[in-house]
Design an enzyme around this catalytic site. Sequence first.
Site, mmCIF file in Angstrom:
data_model
loop_
_atom_site.group_PDB
_atom_site.id
_atom_site.type_symbol
_atom_site.label_atom_id
_atom_site.label_comp_id
_atom_site.label_asym_id
_atom_site.label_seq_id
_atom_site.Cartn_x
_atom_site.Cartn_y
_atom_site.Cartn_z
ATOM 1 N N TYR A 72 4.093 18.589 13.252
ATOM 2 C CA TYR A 72 3.161 19.723 13.169
ATOM 3 C C TYR A 72 3.228 20.639 14.224
ATOM 4 C CZ TYR A 72 1.161 18.225 8.707
ATOM 5 O OH TYR A 72 0.795 17.795 7.353
ATOM 6 N N GLU A 158 -2.322 -5.199 1.301
ATOM 7 C CA GLU A 158 -1.617 -3.969 1.145
ATOM 8 C C GLU A 158 -2.421 -2.866 0.777
ATOM 9 O OE1 GLU A 158 2.243 -3.633 -0.446
ATOM 10 O OE2 GLU A 158 2.813 -5.695 0.095
#
Length: 177
Positions: A72, A158
């Site tokens: 970024y 998960e």
Amino acid sequence: GESFAFTVPSRAAGNQKFLQEENIIVLGEKTAVRPFTAPATARKTAIMTRVLGLVHELTRKAIHVTKRDLFYTDVKLFQDQGQSDDVLNDIACMVGCTRTSLNVVASEKGVVIGRIQFNEAGDPIDCTRMGIGGKAIPPYTERITDIVSDAAFILLVEKDAAFMRLPGGRVYKPYPF
């Protein structure tokens, strides 16, 4: 005359060797040359120059950023994160160190809750007191020391939605994990 160029070790599978006695994979002698003035390599060379500058600034100031943060800093040049990630790996190979040594880390690796305490960069962390959000696992785990736990097992979840149901009931109190 000759122009400036980067000489980058090839990370191709054919240039990788397994050293059985040390149990590591190392790169061979093959390299790629990226001249600054060649149209075919100009973009990749520009990205490499930019990332080298960013890494220099990070190491000089002793700042850590994620690979995403690095991307970024110059989205217009990098276009997608894969390009900045690839060049970052090239730089680590060229310099002969790990990506983490360049002060660029992966994103956080998840969250931990339960009966475990440790020090993170010298700060004591008690995961039983982290609330229902848990403690984010830092991307630079080498700063974690002095791990203490009486957990009987580790439960890996998960999916965030499933994980978020566990700490609310303090399930780790009757089942030490």
